[in-house]
Scaffold this motif. Structure first.
Motif, PDB file in Angstrom:
ATOM      1  N   THR A   1      10.708   9.980  -0.675  1.00  0.00           N
ATOM      2  CA  THR A   1      10.961   9.649   0.723  1.00  0.00           C
ATOM      3  C   THR A   1       9.879  10.241   1.629  1.00  0.00           C
ATOM      4  N   ALA A   2       9.432  11.460   1.318  1.00  0.00           N
ATOM      5  CA  ALA A   2       8.356  12.078   2.104  1.00  0.00           C
ATOM      6  C   ALA A   2       7.077  11.253   1.999  1.00  0.00           C
ATOM      7  N   CYS A   3       6.798  10.751   0.788  1.00  0.00           N
ATOM      8  CA  CYS A   3       5.605   9.912   0.594  1.00  0.00           C
ATOM      9  C   CYS A   3       5.709   8.628   1.410  1.00  0.00           C
ATOM     10  N   ILE A   4       6.902   8.033   1.393  1.00  0.00           N
ATOM     11  CA  ILE A   4       7.091   6.773   2.119  1.00  0.00           C
ATOM     12  C   ILE A   4       6.909   7.013   3.617  1.00  0.00           C
ATOM     13  N   LEU A   5       7.481   8.103   4.149  1.00  0.00           N
ATOM     14  CA  LEU A   5       7.319   8.409   5.573  1.00  0.00           C
ATOM     15  C   LEU A   5       5.849   8.673   5.908  1.00  0.00           C
ATOM     16  N   GLY A   6       5.158   9.396   5.028  1.00  0.00           N
ATOM     17  CA  GLY A   6       3.729   9.619   5.229  1.00  0.00           C
ATOM     18  C   GLY A   6       2.957   8.300   5.252  1.00  0.00           C
TER      19      GLY A   6
ATOM     20  N   VAL B   1       3.574  14.108   4.915  1.00  0.00           N
ATOM     21  CA  VAL B   1       4.227  14.175   3.601  1.00  0.00           C
ATOM     22  C   VAL B   1       4.593  15.615   3.263  1.00  0.00           C
ATOM     23  N   ILE B   2       3.600  16.519   3.422  1.00  0.00           N
ATOM     24  CA  ILE B   2       3.810  17.926   3.069  1.00  0.00           C
ATOM     25  C   ILE B   2       4.896  18.557   3.936  1.00  0.00           C
ATOM     26  N   LEU B   3       4.854  18.262   5.256  1.00  0.00           N
ATOM     27  CA  LEU B   3       5.841  18.827   6.183  1.00  0.00           C
ATOM     28  C   LEU B   3       7.250  18.326   5.880  1.00  0.00           C
ATOM     29  N   VAL B   4       7.389  17.006   5.722  1.00  0.00           N
ATOM     30  CA  VAL B   4       8.722  16.435   5.473  1.00  0.00           C
ATOM     31  C   VAL B   4       9.327  17.052   4.219  1.00  0.00           C
ATOM     32  N   ARG B   5       8.512  17.106   3.143  1.00  0.00           N
ATOM     33  CA  ARG B   5       9.001  17.666   1.879  1.00  0.00           C
ATOM     34  C   ARG B   5       9.378  19.150   2.047  1.00  0.00           C
ATOM     35  N   SER B   6       8.500  19.916   2.725  1.00  0.00           N
ATOM     36  CA  SER B   6       8.751  21.351   2.858  1.00  0.00           C
ATOM     37  C   SER B   6       9.994  21.618   3.705  1.00  0.00           C
ATOM     38  N   LEU B   7      10.091  20.911   4.850  1.00  0.00           N
ATOM     39  CA  LEU B   7      11.236  21.126   5.733  1.00  0.00           C
ATOM     40  C   LEU B   7      12.531  20.708   5.050  1.00  0.00           C
ATOM     41  N   ALA B   8      12.471  19.600   4.285  1.00  0.00           N
ATOM     42  CA  ALA B   8      13.681  19.135   3.589  1.00  0.00           C
ATOM     43  C   ALA B   8      14.163  20.182   2.604  1.00  0.00           C
ATOM     44  N   VAL B   9      13.213  20.804   1.888  1.00  0.00           N
ATOM     45  CA  VAL B   9      13.608  21.842   0.931  1.00  0.00           C
ATOM     46  C   VAL B   9      14.113  23.072   1.678  1.00  0.00           C
ATOM     47  N   TYR B  10      13.389  23.457   2.764  1.00  0.00           N
ATOM     48  CA  TYR B  10      13.755  24.663   3.512  1.00  0.00           C
ATOM     49  C   TYR B  10      15.156  24.544   4.100  1.00  0.00           C
ATOM     50  N   PHE B  11      15.450  23.382   4.705  1.00  0.00           N
ATOM     51  CA  PHE B  11      16.756  23.194   5.341  1.00  0.00           C
ATOM     52  C   PHE B  11      17.766  22.508   4.419  1.00  0.00           C
ATOM     53  N   ASP B  12      17.361  22.331   3.151  1.00  0.00           N
ATOM     54  CA  ASP B  12      18.234  21.713   2.156  1.00  0.00           C
ATOM     55  C   ASP B  12      18.778  20.351   2.614  1.00  0.00           C
ATOM     56  N   ILE B  13      17.874  19.535   3.171  1.00  0.00           N
ATOM     57  CA  ILE B  13      18.248  18.182   3.578  1.00  0.00           C
ATOM     58  C   ILE B  13      18.103  17.260   2.374  1.00  0.00           C
TER      59      ILE B  13
ATOM     60  N   CYS C   1       0.832  -1.207   0.000  1.00  0.00           N
ATOM     61  CA  CYS C   1       0.000   0.000   0.000  1.00  0.00           C
ATOM     62  C   CYS C   1       0.867   1.258   0.000  1.00  0.00           C
ATOM     63  N   ILE C   2       1.940   1.239   0.804  1.00  0.00           N
ATOM     64  CA  ILE C   2       2.835   2.397   0.840  1.00  0.00           C
ATOM     65  C   ILE C   2       3.497   2.589  -0.531  1.00  0.00           C
ATOM     66  N   ALA C   3       3.915   1.473  -1.150  1.00  0.00           N
ATOM     67  CA  ALA C   3       4.507   1.564  -2.491  1.00  0.00           C
ATOM     68  C   ALA C   3       3.491   2.126  -3.483  1.00  0.00           C
ATOM     69  N   ILE C   4       2.244   1.656  -3.395  1.00  0.00           N
ATOM     70  CA  ILE C   4       1.175   2.123  -4.292  1.00  0.00           C
ATOM     71  C   ILE C   4       0.918   3.616  -4.065  1.00  0.00           C
ATOM     72  N   GLY C   5       0.904   4.023  -2.806  1.00  0.00           N
ATOM     73  CA  GLY C   5       0.685   5.432  -2.501  1.00  0.00           C
ATOM     74  C   GLY C   5       1.794   6.313  -3.071  1.00  0.00           C
ATOM     75  N   THR C   6       3.036   5.873  -2.867  1.00  0.00           N
ATOM     76  CA  THR C   6       4.178   6.631  -3.391  1.00  0.00           C
ATOM     77  C   THR C   6       4.130   6.689  -4.912  1.00  0.00           C
ATOM     78  N   MET C   7       3.765   5.567  -5.538  1.00  0.00           N
ATOM     79  CA  MET C   7       3.657   5.509  -6.992  1.00  0.00           C
ATOM     80  C   MET C   7       2.564   6.462  -7.493  1.00  0.00           C
ATOM     81  N   THR C   8       1.408   6.456  -6.806  1.00  0.00           N
ATOM     82  CA  THR C   8       0.328   7.365  -7.189  1.00  0.00           C
ATOM     83  C   THR C   8       0.811   8.809  -7.169  1.00  0.00           C
TER      84      THR C   8
END
Lengths: 209, 209, 209
Positions: free
Chosen positions: B152-157, B182-194, B118-125
């Protein structure tokens, strides 16, 4: 249903030749030529059948396989004669998209899809083989870049189909006329060099985000 | 199921705009822009439905088609205003993957698939529409190359979804919180350049087989 | 059916390693490596199952996912040792296509498809993962360009399968012998540098339409 099969095979021949010529231009090996011919010929219909949930036509009907193999061998052997047929590639391709568009629409109707989706399915049946061919050849699909009236011809043919269906005409006539509209629109557009209007103003490039 | 449809349409708008902007950067013609918008918006969900064996959603529900067409026309007309929305592309895309990830997971659960699938399907979607867009634009999918925290954000979500499901929370809350992760992980990663850690040591290039 | 699963997993390991090595050569990030390994390993079988209309194997059987993840982690960690295994990539790949060809044929037979389609399905199962890998890496699929005996080996193995099936042999023996034919043909062709005959005469380039 017999005339549908006949039309389908005509389109298969047309697209196979177009596929063989494209792949030979790329100097692919024998196996590559056969695969590109196959994908160009059945790619659109295969995507259509998978999306609709129908069994994939060429897997249960060897006719397609034999026709594509025969056409490929014929086109490879007579490639020097095909030089004189430069314009025929255009003709084959144009007749092919006309036939495939209407065939796709009729399959969509058989799946009880709404007209707008049927037109999309018909256009996809006609155009997606070429898109797949370009992806396999590692090129941006021509379809999206040239402003040529190609998919647009299919879409107009699709609208023709549903407009004509309102009149008391035989299904065969509606089928034929819609296909002819696709072929005419495409041919006239090329003859008079009519293209899609540009969506870009002067200097748009720098301003786009 | 109503709120699922609503979320789905929000995501469709987000991805359509991202698709329009990508294809206009490539200076595609009107038809190309529409197709790229369409593929970016429904590509992930279509692959999901085909893999799971569900009927493809947009073929039976014209809402998607209208939303994508409307969004495309809107985005083309107001392209000059979109210049000022450079950051919004990021926002739309990020909200889109959050929504699509959770939606994909719920479809996977409806098909009685195991959590990891399901997580793989969600990330793929969430991610496959963009991969298809890049393939059609003849580029190596950005997704695989940038070390950005995206999939990675999708997988964590996705993991969040199944962890929260263990607690006595309403399904809507689990849905919303996982999307927010998902939204937070992605945003923070971009903001802090992780970025993802590199798997390559210094000088690895020459040593790899 | 048990030995089929075992064979399938062996092939999955082989293709995963080949996928990891290809993507690491491209210096993809961890996520990209995993996806390319996954696509190379299950791409051919997934296309086969979608075309035939079977449920996609890896979605209902976590074994594949675990095997691919484990192989990927193993291959990344021991990448420096893999340097000494340059020839093993060839071996893994060759054994993989042998196994996948026969497995694909047997799935085709289970769907009651005709022999020629079964051979096409077997070849597709064996080769399409690599084609997808090349498309995702934005390259013209090697398969179509190199005149190497690769798909041809699968096709010959397929014919072997149906010829041997005429004799009173156990299914396991037919399976094994056909796979060995694929592996032998491919290995001997590489060893003796045998290639597909060219379909192009001297100076053909300028003459083709």
């Amino acid at each position: 249903m017999d005339y549908l099969l006949f039309i389908d095979i005509l389109g298969t021949i047309a697209f196979s030749i177009s596929g063989v010529l494209s792949s030979m231009k790329k100097r692919m090996d024998v196996f590559g030529i056969l695969i590109i011919a196959f994908v160009t010929a059945v790619g659109g219909g295969t995507l259509r059948d998978i999306l609709i949930g129908f069994p994939v036509a060429w897997m249960r009907n060897l006719t397609y396989v034999y026709v594509i193999m025969g056409t490929t061998i014929f086109a490879i052997i007579f490639r020097k004669k095909l030089v004189y047929l430069r314009r025929s590639i255009f003709l084959f391709d144009t007749v092919g998209i006309g036939l495939y568009t209407v065939l796709g629409i009729e399959k969509g109707l058989a799946a009880e899809l709404s007209p707008i989706i049927c037109i999309a399915i018909g256009t996809m049946t006609a155009c997606f083989g070429g898109v797949l061919r370009d992806i396999l050849c590692n090129e941006v699909p021509l379809l999206f870049r040239t402003k040529e009236i190609y998919a647009t011809a299919c879409i107009l043919g699709g609208f023709t189909y549903f407009i004509l269906s309102e009149f008391p005409l035989s299904q065969g006539l509606v089928f034929a006329l819609s296909g002819v509209v696709v072929i005419l629109v495409r041919s006239l557009a090329v003859y008079f060099d009519i293209r899609l209007p540009s969506v870009y103003g002067k200097g748009d490039t720098n301003e786009l985000p």
